[in-house]
Design a protein around this motif. Sequence first.
Motif, PDB file in Angstrom:
ATOM      1  N   ILE A 457       0.850  -1.203   0.000  1.00 35.10           N
ATOM      2  CA  ILE A 457       0.000   0.000   0.000  1.00 35.10           C
ATOM      3  C   ILE A 457       0.878   1.242   0.000  1.00 35.10           C
ATOM      4  O   ILE A 457       0.629   2.195  -0.751  1.00 35.10           O
ATOM      5  N   GLY A 458       1.933   1.220   0.828  1.00 36.64           N
ATOM      6  CA  GLY A 458       2.871   2.344   0.865  1.00 36.64           C
ATOM      7  C   GLY A 458       3.528   2.575  -0.486  1.00 36.64           C
ATOM      8  O   GLY A 458       3.712   3.724  -0.919  1.00 36.64           O
ATOM      9  N   TYR A 459       3.865   1.480  -1.160  1.00 36.84           N
ATOM     10  CA  TYR A 459       4.475   1.583  -2.498  1.00 36.84           C
ATOM     11  C   TYR A 459       3.520   2.281  -3.465  1.00 36.84           C
ATOM     12  O   TYR A 459       3.927   3.176  -4.219  1.00 36.84           O
ATOM     13  N   ARG A 460       2.241   1.891  -3.463  1.00 32.25           N
ATOM     14  CA  ARG A 460       1.274   2.490  -4.389  1.00 32.25           C
ATOM     15  C   ARG A 460       1.077   3.973  -4.099  1.00 32.25           C
ATOM     16  O   ARG A 460       0.959   4.784  -5.020  1.00 32.25           O
ATOM     17  N   ILE A 461       1.060   4.318  -2.810  1.00 37.87           N
ATOM     18  CA  ILE A 461       0.876   5.726  -2.437  1.00 37.87           C
ATOM     19  C   ILE A 461       2.047   6.567  -2.921  1.00 37.87           C
ATOM     20  O   ILE A 461       1.873   7.606  -3.556  1.00 37.87           O
ATOM     21  N   LEU A 462       3.260   6.133  -2.634  1.00 35.82           N
ATOM     22  CA  LEU A 462       4.455   6.923  -2.962  1.00 35.82           C
ATOM     23  C   LEU A 462       4.755   6.930  -4.455  1.00 35.82           C
ATOM     24  O   LEU A 462       5.253   7.925  -4.987  1.00 35.82           O
ATOM     25  N   SER A 463       4.444   5.835  -5.145  1.00 42.48           N
ATOM     26  CA  SER A 463       4.746   5.772  -6.574  1.00 42.48           C
ATOM     27  C   SER A 463       3.860   6.698  -7.398  1.00 42.48           C
ATOM     28  O   SER A 463       4.143   6.957  -8.568  1.00 42.48           O
ATOM     29  N   SER A 464       2.801   7.231  -6.798  1.00 45.38           N
ATOM     30  CA  SER A 464       1.941   8.170  -7.520  1.00 45.38           C
ATOM     31  C   SER A 464       2.588   9.548  -7.634  1.00 45.38           C
ATOM     32  O   SER A 464       2.131  10.388  -8.398  1.00 45.38           O
ATOM     33  N   VAL A 465       3.650   9.789  -6.871  1.00 47.12           N
ATOM     34  CA  VAL A 465       4.388  11.056  -6.927  1.00 47.12           C
ATOM     35  C   VAL A 465       5.735  10.771  -7.583  1.00 47.12           C
ATOM     36  O   VAL A 465       6.529   9.986  -7.058  1.00 47.12           O
ATOM     37  N   ASN A 466       5.989  11.416  -8.717  1.00 46.99           N
ATOM     38  CA  ASN A 466       7.212  11.127  -9.475  1.00 46.99           C
ATOM     39  C   ASN A 466       8.466  11.274  -8.630  1.00 46.99           C
ATOM     40  O   ASN A 466       9.400  10.466  -8.708  1.00 46.99           O
ATOM     41  N   GLU A 467       8.514  12.324  -7.804  1.00 47.31           N
ATOM     42  CA  GLU A 467       9.699  12.584  -7.004  1.00 47.31           C
ATOM     43  C   GLU A 467       9.943  11.501  -5.945  1.00 47.31           C
ATOM     44  O   GLU A 467      11.058  11.388  -5.411  1.00 47.31           O
ATOM     45  N   LEU A 468       8.909  10.748  -5.612  1.00 46.47           N
ATOM     46  CA  LEU A 468       9.029   9.732  -4.561  1.00 46.47           C
ATOM     47  C   LEU A 468       8.986   8.300  -5.097  1.00 46.47           C
ATOM     48  O   LEU A 468       8.963   7.348  -4.322  1.00 46.47           O
ATOM     49  N   SER A 469       8.988   8.161  -6.430  1.00 44.78           N
ATOM     50  CA  SER A 469       8.830   6.822  -7.024  1.00 44.78           C
ATOM     51  C   SER A 469       9.982   5.887  -6.654  1.00 44.78           C
ATOM     52  O   SER A 469       9.775   4.681  -6.468  1.00 44.78           O
ATOM     53  N   GLU A 470      11.204   6.420  -6.540  1.00 45.22           N
ATOM     54  CA  GLU A 470      12.343   5.571  -6.174  1.00 45.22           C
ATOM     55  C   GLU A 470      12.227   5.137  -4.710  1.00 45.22           C
ATOM     56  O   GLU A 470      12.490   3.984  -4.364  1.00 45.22           O
ATOM     57  N   MET A 471      11.818   6.078  -3.858  1.00 44.99           N
ATOM     58  CA  MET A 471      11.627   5.748  -2.443  1.00 44.99           C
ATOM     59  C   MET A 471      10.542   4.686  -2.274  1.00 44.99           C
ATOM     60  O   MET A 471      10.585   3.901  -1.335  1.00 44.99           O
ATOM     61  N   ALA A 472       9.556   4.682  -3.189  1.00 51.30           N
ATOM     62  CA  ALA A 472       8.482   3.691  -3.127  1.00 51.30           C
ATOM     63  C   ALA A 472       9.057   2.280  -3.188  1.00 51.30           C
ATOM     64  O   ALA A 472       8.570   1.368  -2.501  1.00 51.30           O
ATOM     65  N   ASP A 473      10.099   2.082  -4.007  1.00 43.63           N
ATOM     66  CA  ASP A 473      10.736   0.757  -4.095  1.00 43.63           C
ATOM     67  C   ASP A 473      11.378   0.361  -2.771  1.00 43.63           C
ATOM     68  O   ASP A 473      11.343  -0.803  -2.376  1.00 43.63           O
ATOM     69  N   TYR A 474      11.974   1.325  -2.069  1.00 44.32           N
ATOM     70  CA  TYR A 474      12.625   1.027  -0.781  1.00 44.32           C
ATOM     71  C   TYR A 474      11.580   0.648   0.276  1.00 44.32           C
ATOM     72  O   TYR A 474      11.789  -0.267   1.076  1.00 44.32           O
ATOM     73  N   VAL A 475      10.446   1.377   0.260  1.00 44.56           N
ATOM     74  CA  VAL A 475       9.363   1.084   1.209  1.00 44.56           C
ATOM     75  C   VAL A 475       8.773  -0.305   0.940  1.00 44.56           C
ATOM     76  O   VAL A 475       8.491  -1.064   1.874  1.00 44.56           O
ATOM     77  N   LEU A 476       8.647  -0.645  -0.335  1.00 47.05           N
ATOM     78  CA  LEU A 476       8.087  -1.947  -0.709  1.00 47.05           C
ATOM     79  C   LEU A 476       8.936  -3.092  -0.147  1.00 47.05           C
ATOM     80  O   LEU A 476       8.391  -4.124   0.255  1.00 47.05           O
ATOM     81  N   ALA A 477      10.252  -2.901  -0.087  1.00 49.91           N
ATOM     82  CA  ALA A 477      11.164  -4.000   0.286  1.00 49.91           C
ATOM     83  C   ALA A 477      11.634  -3.961   1.741  1.00 49.91           C
ATOM     84  O   ALA A 477      12.472  -4.776   2.132  1.00 49.91           O
ATOM     85  N   HIS A 478      11.094  -3.073   2.584  1.00 44.65           N
ATOM     86  CA  HIS A 478      11.674  -2.917   3.921  1.00 44.65           C
ATOM     87  C   HIS A 478      11.310  -4.058   4.881  1.00 44.65           C
ATOM     88  O   HIS A 478      11.809  -4.096   6.010  1.00 44.65           O
ATOM     89  N   HIS A 479      10.448  -5.006   4.436  1.00 42.60           N
ATOM     90  CA  HIS A 479      10.184  -6.200   5.259  1.00 42.60           C
ATOM     91  C   HIS A 479      10.676  -7.481   4.574  1.00 42.60           C
ATOM     92  O   HIS A 479      10.275  -8.570   4.973  1.00 42.60           O
ATOM     93  N   GLU A 480      11.550  -7.324   3.576  1.00 46.42           N
ATOM     94  CA  GLU A 480      12.192  -8.499   2.991  1.00 46.42           C
ATOM     95  C   GLU A 480      13.282  -8.992   3.951  1.00 46.42           C
ATOM     96  O   GLU A 480      13.820  -8.213   4.740  1.00 46.42           O
ATOM     97  N   ARG A 481      13.600 -10.284   3.891  1.00 46.41           N
ATOM     98  CA  ARG A 481      14.620 -10.875   4.766  1.00 46.41           C
ATOM     99  C   ARG A 481      15.851 -11.281   3.943  1.00 46.41           C
ATOM    100  O   ARG A 481      15.748 -11.610   2.764  1.00 46.41           O
ATOM    101  N   TRP A 482      16.983 -11.279   4.601  1.00 43.22           N
ATOM    102  CA  TRP A 482      18.240 -11.614   3.931  1.00 43.22           C
ATOM    103  C   TRP A 482      18.214 -13.048   3.382  1.00 43.22           C
ATOM    104  O   TRP A 482      18.811 -13.330   2.350  1.00 43.22           O
ATOM    105  N   ASP A 483      17.478 -13.940   4.087  1.00 43.49           N
ATOM    106  CA  ASP A 483      17.422 -15.335   3.646  1.00 43.49           C
ATOM    107  C   ASP A 483      16.289 -15.605   2.634  1.00 43.49           C
ATOM    108  O   ASP A 483      16.050 -16.740   2.243  1.00 43.49           O
ATOM    109  N   GLY A 484      15.574 -14.557   2.238  1.00 41.51           N
ATOM    110  CA  GLY A 484      14.531 -14.710   1.220  1.00 41.51           C
ATOM    111  C   GLY A 484      13.164 -15.081   1.756  1.00 41.51           C
ATOM    112  O   GLY A 484      12.246 -15.330   0.976  1.00 41.51           O
ATOM    113  N   ASN A 485      13.003 -15.126   3.074  1.00 42.86           N
ATOM    114  CA  ASN A 485      11.715 -15.515   3.672  1.00 42.86           C
ATOM    115  C   ASN A 485      10.847 -14.320   4.082  1.00 42.86           C
ATOM    116  O   ASN A 485       9.905 -14.458   4.853  1.00 42.86           O
TER     117      ASN A 485
END
Length: 559
Positions: A457-485
Amino acid sequence: MIKWLRDKLDDFKRKGDPFKLDRIKICFMYLIFGFVWVYFSDRIVNRFVYNPSVRMLIHTYKGMVYVLFTASVLYYLISNLLRKVEQADQKLRVSEEKYKAVINQMQFGMALYEGASGEDIFKYRLVDSNHSYEILTGLKKEEIIGKYFFEIHEDVVPENLEKLIRTIKTGESTSYERFQKNTDFYYEVLASRPKENQLAIILNDITKSKQAEERLHYLSYHDQLTGLYNRRFFEDQLLQLNSPNYYPLFITMADINGLKLMNDSFGHAAGDIYIQKVAEVLREGFREKDIISRLGGDEFIILSPNTDAAEIKELIGRINERTKHEAVHKITLSVSFGYSVKCRAEESILDVLRKAEDYMYKKKLLVSAGIRGKTIYTVMAALHEKNPREEQHSLRVSELCEKMGTALGLQEDEVKELKTVGLLHDIGKVAIEEGILNKKGKLVEQEWAEIKKHPEIGYRILSSVNELSEMADYVLAHHERWDGNGYPKGLKGNEIPVQSRIIAIADAYDAMISERSYRQALPKEYAISELVKGAGTQFCREYVHVFIDKVVYDNAVSV
């Protein structure tokens, strides 16, 4: 005699008289007894009685005996007949009562009018009606019984009156529909002539089917969400108004700014309310003669016949001013307008429509970026209002990310970006139910599934603003784990952006050392041990050590 009896029997049979056998029986008994008595009594007396005086005496009293005997027999037979008549009459009364009860309880309204031979319908009187007739017409039986047709029905449409007159004259049944204003009922009138000089009216309640029909007709030309006209109606009107009688004809396009952001942030129900608010403002801002239609999604179009440019500018200015005072979830309404005009018949109406659309999109480009930027911070304010702890948590994570970026030797602009994304990392939680965010007990599986949606949801919100589209990718992945789980994509190792790895560590550390709705704050030492335990599985091992050494313990790291 035989012929006469046969004729009588045929007549009884034709009429269906229920007592014909009893009457025939009385006649036959009287006939046979009289014949036998007269014929045989004289012969018997003459044969066995030789004395003239005695014979005269017998003949004198023989008539009296005959009268008394036949009177007794006839009395019995007639009494029996009358008893049967009474029983039949009783059955008839019961049957009539049942029939009347059935008629009164029927959903069909029924009324019977009668008139004399040669009279027209206006001199027909009402002789009977049922309860449903009262309900459908609103006319009380005791008030209209015996009245003439024209006294009861003063407003019959001439066409329908002709149908009723034809039914009386020819006996041919007819029907028509009528709306009763005083009762709000639609009913079908079925008229027939059961007998000469009679008119039977049956009313069939068709209110529900008519309402359904009207609803379907309404929906075929109206937008269900806003009540405005829809694309189909707009296209019909565009053809009708494309005439010199309506020039100058202005076509105004209106497009809602930031609707997608509203849907992503607060859900489609909030987005629908936003659309309805805009529709209400347009309806109040434009004039009665203007045709406002919703084309779909966030687009509206307005046809303004016989209008000049000054009027259109005034109308749009008034609407723009009104939108500043209307908000949904504290997000102010914003609409972009574009218009064009047709003044000559040789101009293509499609070209005018295209010009209005192009003008609207130019306006939209100028205001959309600023609107979306403001909306992002309004969304964050809404989240913090929902859950005040989230505001402090976001500020602390932002500060930890900034320190971590400095410790890693990132460029100044990268550190600033990291600080911003740390502040916005949980913006997706604005769409999560408040009861789940603030729940004091353990989350159930379904609630946990809802919480896990917030990075997307955070990714969709931030990606609607061009200036924040790159940050949207970081928000999308902030609960990924190093081991892939982790979630939502299951990224592993170096697939996870650097900024997301940093946010994951800072987020987890602050969550442990801060008070939550379901537990007290944990000691710093416990949080550090959990980070160490998760290094190489949940978190990037290298960054965990840097975070502990340079951010948690090394006070020399300055921002």
